[in-house]
Motif scaffolding. Structure first.
Motif, mmCIF file in Angstrom:
data_model
loop_
_atom_site.group_PDB
_atom_site.id
_atom_site.type_symbol
_atom_site.label_atom_id
_atom_site.label_comp_id
_atom_site.label_asym_id
_atom_site.label_seq_id
_atom_site.Cartn_x
_atom_site.Cartn_y
_atom_site.Cartn_z
ATOM 1 N N GLN A 45 38.128 44.756 37.121
ATOM 2 C CA GLN A 45 37.695 43.699 37.220
ATOM 3 C C GLN A 45 36.686 42.992 36.331
ATOM 4 O O GLN A 45 36.768 41.742 35.904
ATOM 5 N N TYR A 92 39.274 41.798 33.933
ATOM 6 C CA TYR A 92 39.853 40.479 34.483
ATOM 7 C C TYR A 92 39.013 39.318 34.368
ATOM 8 O O TYR A 92 39.186 38.369 33.848
ATOM 9 N N PRO A 151 40.457 35.825 32.593
ATOM 10 C CA PRO A 151 41.137 35.690 34.110
ATOM 11 C C PRO A 151 42.279 34.954 33.978
ATOM 12 O O PRO A 151 43.201 35.394 34.647
ATOM 13 N N ILE A 176 44.883 40.418 40.378
ATOM 14 C CA ILE A 176 43.107 40.622 40.952
ATOM 15 C C ILE A 176 43.301 40.808 42.411
ATOM 16 O O ILE A 176 42.417 41.659 42.693
#
Length: 111
Positions: free
Chosen positions: A44, A47, A51, A57
């Motif tokens: 995460q 990410y 993004p 995700i």
């Protein structure tokens, strides 16, 4: 630029499901759940840094949720085992004598 998949997404799902399934083995599934949760947080972070570069995700979030549930279930099972050992005694549980265990359980619950 083509979106790529986050690293360890499949591993996170597999570890989190395995940890949920292993909860009845004296809570040993907590190990795999924590590993899956750490991997999910790391993915995460990757990410969140970019993004627009990654596409899966949702898989990471699903693995994180399953891992958290598995940690709770494993902790509950460990608590149950500790409670049984404290109430019945380790000697009774290790004896393997089903009648003795039933007798102690009936004494415990007053039946």
């Amino acid at each position: 630029m083509e979106q790529q998949k986050l690293p360890n997404a499949t591993l996170i799902i597999v570890l989190s499901i395995a940890s949920y399934l292993c909860c009845c083995f004296y809570g040993i599934g907590i190990i795999t759940a924590v590993i899956a949760l750490v991997l999910a947080f790391n993915s995460q972070k990757i990410y969140n840094s970019n993004p627009e570069d990654y596409s899966n995700i949702g898989t990471i979030k699903t693995g994180k949720i399953i891992s958290i549930i598995a940690i709770v279930v494993n902790l509950a099972f460990i608590g149950l085992v500790i409670w049984l050992i404290s109430e019945l005694g380790l000697e009774v549980l290790q004896s393997g004598d089903q009648e003795l265990i039933q007798e102690k359980m009936q004494e415990l619950f007053g039946q």
